[in-house]
Design a protein around this motif. Structure first.
Motif, PDB file in Angstrom:
ATOM      1  N   ILE A  19       0.987  -1.125  -0.105  1.00  0.00           N
ATOM      2  CA  ILE A  19       0.084   0.007   0.141  1.00  0.00           C
ATOM      3  C   ILE A  19       0.958   1.272  -0.021  1.00  0.00           C
ATOM      4  O   ILE A  19       1.803   1.216   0.875  1.00  0.00           O
ATOM      5  CB  ILE A  19      -1.015  -0.077   1.157  1.00  0.00           C
ATOM      6  CG1 ILE A  19      -1.704  -1.281   1.247  1.00  0.00           C
ATOM      7  CG2 ILE A  19      -1.801   1.461   1.302  1.00  0.00           C
ATOM      8  CD1 ILE A  19      -2.486  -1.417   2.420  1.00  0.00           C
ATOM      9  N   GLU A  20       0.714   2.089  -0.869  1.00  0.00           N
ATOM     10  CA  GLU A  20       1.624   3.256  -1.005  1.00  0.00           C
ATOM     11  C   GLU A  20       0.680   4.243  -0.431  1.00  0.00           C
ATOM     12  O   GLU A  20      -0.527   4.509  -0.803  1.00  0.00           O
ATOM     13  CB  GLU A  20       1.938   3.646  -2.515  1.00  0.00           C
ATOM     14  CG  GLU A  20       2.560   5.021  -2.507  1.00  0.00           C
ATOM     15  CD  GLU A  20       2.847   5.339  -4.081  1.00  0.00           C
ATOM     16  OE1 GLU A  20       4.000   5.144  -4.708  1.00  0.00           O
ATOM     17  OE2 GLU A  20       1.713   5.801  -4.617  1.00  0.00           O
ATOM     18  N   LEU A  21       1.465   5.237   0.634  1.00  0.00           N
ATOM     19  CA  LEU A  21       0.642   6.423   1.086  1.00  0.00           C
ATOM     20  C   LEU A  21       1.148   7.709   0.499  1.00  0.00           C
ATOM     21  O   LEU A  21       2.571   7.433  -0.140  1.00  0.00           O
ATOM     22  CB  LEU A  21       0.916   6.450   2.571  1.00  0.00           C
ATOM     23  CG  LEU A  21       0.183   5.375   3.278  1.00  0.00           C
ATOM     24  CD1 LEU A  21       0.695   5.696   4.728  1.00  0.00           C
ATOM     25  CD2 LEU A  21      -1.222   5.360   2.976  1.00  0.00           C
ATOM     26  N   TYR A  22       0.461   8.617   0.049  1.00  0.00           N
ATOM     27  CA  TYR A  22       1.172   9.828  -0.589  1.00  0.00           C
ATOM     28  C   TYR A  22       0.638  11.061   0.301  1.00  0.00           C
ATOM     29  O   TYR A  22      -0.308  10.940   0.594  1.00  0.00           O
ATOM     30  CB  TYR A  22       0.529   9.975  -1.899  1.00  0.00           C
ATOM     31  CG  TYR A  22       0.679  11.282  -2.575  1.00  0.00           C
ATOM     32  CD1 TYR A  22       1.997  11.955  -2.856  1.00  0.00           C
ATOM     33  CD2 TYR A  22      -0.469  12.238  -2.721  1.00  0.00           C
ATOM     34  CE1 TYR A  22       2.175  12.942  -3.497  1.00  0.00           C
ATOM     35  CE2 TYR A  22      -0.207  13.303  -3.676  1.00  0.00           C
ATOM     36  CZ  TYR A  22       1.136  13.944  -3.858  1.00  0.00           C
ATOM     37  OH  TYR A  22       1.359  14.982  -4.435  1.00  0.00           O
ATOM     38  N   ASN A  23       1.556  11.911   0.545  1.00  0.00           N
ATOM     39  CA  ASN A  23       1.722  13.242   1.157  1.00  0.00           C
ATOM     40  C   ASN A  23       1.490  14.423   0.377  1.00  0.00           C
ATOM     41  O   ASN A  23       2.748  14.636  -0.199  1.00  0.00           O
ATOM     42  CB  ASN A  23       2.820  13.259   2.547  1.00  0.00           C
ATOM     43  CG  ASN A  23       2.786  14.470   3.093  1.00  0.00           C
ATOM     44  OD1 ASN A  23       1.869  15.396   2.754  1.00  0.00           O
ATOM     45  ND2 ASN A  23       3.944  14.918   3.789  1.00  0.00           N
ATOM     46  N   LEU A  42       7.500   6.286  11.561  1.00  0.00           N
ATOM     47  CA  LEU A  42       7.503   6.180   9.966  1.00  0.00           C
ATOM     48  C   LEU A  42       6.939   7.652   9.486  1.00  0.00           C
ATOM     49  O   LEU A  42       6.374   8.459  10.418  1.00  0.00           O
ATOM     50  CB  LEU A  42       6.442   5.174   9.293  1.00  0.00           C
ATOM     51  CG  LEU A  42       6.632   3.598   9.721  1.00  0.00           C
ATOM     52  CD1 LEU A  42       5.479   2.745   9.584  1.00  0.00           C
ATOM     53  CD2 LEU A  42       7.630   3.224   8.852  1.00  0.00           C
ATOM     54  N   GLN A  43       7.555   8.028   8.623  1.00  0.00           N
ATOM     55  CA  GLN A  43       7.390   9.250   8.026  1.00  0.00           C
ATOM     56  C   GLN A  43       7.221   9.398   6.649  1.00  0.00           C
ATOM     57  O   GLN A  43       7.822   8.562   5.781  1.00  0.00           O
ATOM     58  CB  GLN A  43       8.637  10.239   8.473  1.00  0.00           C
ATOM     59  CG  GLN A  43       8.238  11.570   8.091  1.00  0.00           C
ATOM     60  CD  GLN A  43       9.546  12.453   8.509  1.00  0.00           C
ATOM     61  OE1 GLN A  43       9.717  12.822   9.733  1.00  0.00           O
ATOM     62  NE2 GLN A  43      10.444  12.958   7.524  1.00  0.00           N
ATOM     63  N   VAL A  44       6.171  10.125   6.117  1.00  0.00           N
ATOM     64  CA  VAL A  44       5.969  10.167   4.590  1.00  0.00           C
ATOM     65  C   VAL A  44       6.455  11.647   4.443  1.00  0.00           C
ATOM     66  O   VAL A  44       6.067  12.666   4.831  1.00  0.00           O
ATOM     67  CB  VAL A  44       4.403  10.339   4.367  1.00  0.00           C
ATOM     68  CG1 VAL A  44       4.230  10.299   2.759  1.00  0.00           C
ATOM     69  CG2 VAL A  44       3.924   9.006   4.721  1.00  0.00           C
ATOM     70  N   LEU A  83       5.576   6.791   0.507  1.00  0.00           N
ATOM     71  CA  LEU A  83       6.040   5.597   1.610  1.00  0.00           C
ATOM     72  C   LEU A  83       5.368   4.394   1.313  1.00  0.00           C
ATOM     73  O   LEU A  83       3.941   4.534   1.191  1.00  0.00           O
ATOM     74  CB  LEU A  83       5.797   5.955   3.127  1.00  0.00           C
ATOM     75  CG  LEU A  83       6.215   4.843   4.029  1.00  0.00           C
ATOM     76  CD1 LEU A  83       7.660   4.852   4.186  1.00  0.00           C
ATOM     77  CD2 LEU A  83       5.488   5.334   5.484  1.00  0.00           C
ATOM     78  N   ILE A  84       5.847   3.248   1.216  1.00  0.00           N
ATOM     79  CA  ILE A  84       4.928   1.762   0.859  1.00  0.00           C
ATOM     80  C   ILE A  84       5.064   1.110   2.411  1.00  0.00           C
ATOM     81  O   ILE A  84       5.874   1.009   3.084  1.00  0.00           O
ATOM     82  CB  ILE A  84       6.136   0.990  -0.131  1.00  0.00           C
ATOM     83  CG1 ILE A  84       6.332   1.878  -1.318  1.00  0.00           C
ATOM     84  CG2 ILE A  84       5.593  -0.285  -0.138  1.00  0.00           C
ATOM     85  CD1 ILE A  84       5.187   1.830  -2.280  1.00  0.00           C
ATOM     86  N   GLY A 139       6.304   3.815  -4.781  1.00  0.00           N
ATOM     87  CA  GLY A 139       7.199   4.707  -4.398  1.00  0.00           C
ATOM     88  C   GLY A 139       7.542   5.993  -5.155  1.00  0.00           C
ATOM     89  O   GLY A 139       8.445   6.666  -4.806  1.00  0.00           O
ATOM     90  N   ALA A 140       6.588   6.204  -6.091  1.00  0.00           N
ATOM     91  CA  ALA A 140       6.889   7.091  -6.889  1.00  0.00           C
ATOM     92  C   ALA A 140       5.616   7.758  -7.530  1.00  0.00           C
ATOM     93  O   ALA A 140       4.479   6.978  -7.334  1.00  0.00           O
ATOM     94  CB  ALA A 140       7.897   6.774  -8.322  1.00  0.00           C
TER      95      ALA A 140
END
Length: 172
Positions: A55-59, A88-90, A96-97, A166-167
């Motif tokens: 799961i990729e999070l996007y900030n 953990l930090q985005v 962040l994966i 991650g991109a």
């Protein structure tokens, strides 16, 4: 005529209020589930050499987001299924994966569940334990095909034959 004018005026005020509230809420949150892969056979390997679901999070903000205290779940009945920790930090405008490996002994980036390739929903809850930051519903997934926001942070979701863990999704 006067009552019609008042109804239109109230409707306009309501629309403006809802638009402002929606924009403000989105602007404050900034953290989104951006891309997901429920059947990872060859796309990206995690730290133990396994091809786990991810799961990729996007900030979308210009400040980093510390994930300590956020919750992530694949079950609306238990939205507080797993609390993120471990600093953990985005990064600002970054990614962040999280590995849906069903094995938290592998590290802070591993979740105690997998993502079902037959389809399910994912929920990201703020540290207050009651405010939903984001949710994504997945239909049936295919191996090594990811699903996510067509462009980073957008509402429109689609499949990606070339996953972008991650991109940015903006080039897929």
């Amino acid at each position: 005529i006067k009552t019609s004018y008042m109804k239109n005026k109230l409707l306009l005020l309501f629309v403006l209020f809802v638009s402002f509230f929606s924009f403000s809420l989105k602007a404050q949150q900034g953290l989104l589930i951006n891309e997901v892969m429920a059947s990872n056979d060859t796309t990206i390997v995690e730290n133990t050499g396994d091809y786990a679901d991810w799961i990729e999070l996007y900030n979308s903000t210009s400040d980093p987001v510390i994930l300590n205290g956020y919750y992530i779940s694949n079950n609306i009945s238990t939205p507080l299924k797993f609390q993120l920790s471990g600093n953990l930090q985005v990064p600002a405008n970054g990614y962040l994966i999280l590995w849906a490996s069903n094995d938290t002994t592998r590290g802070h980036m591993h979740l105690p569940f997998k993502v079902s390739a037959s389809g399910e929903s994912l929920y990201l809850t703020l540290p207050d334990g009651s405010t939903l930051a984001d949710a994504v519903t997945l239909g049936r997934q295919k191996t090594d095909i990811s699903y996510g926001r067509r462009t980073d942070g957008a509402a429109e979701l689609s499949f990606f034959a070339k996953a972008t863990p991650g991109a940015t999704n903006n080039t897929s």
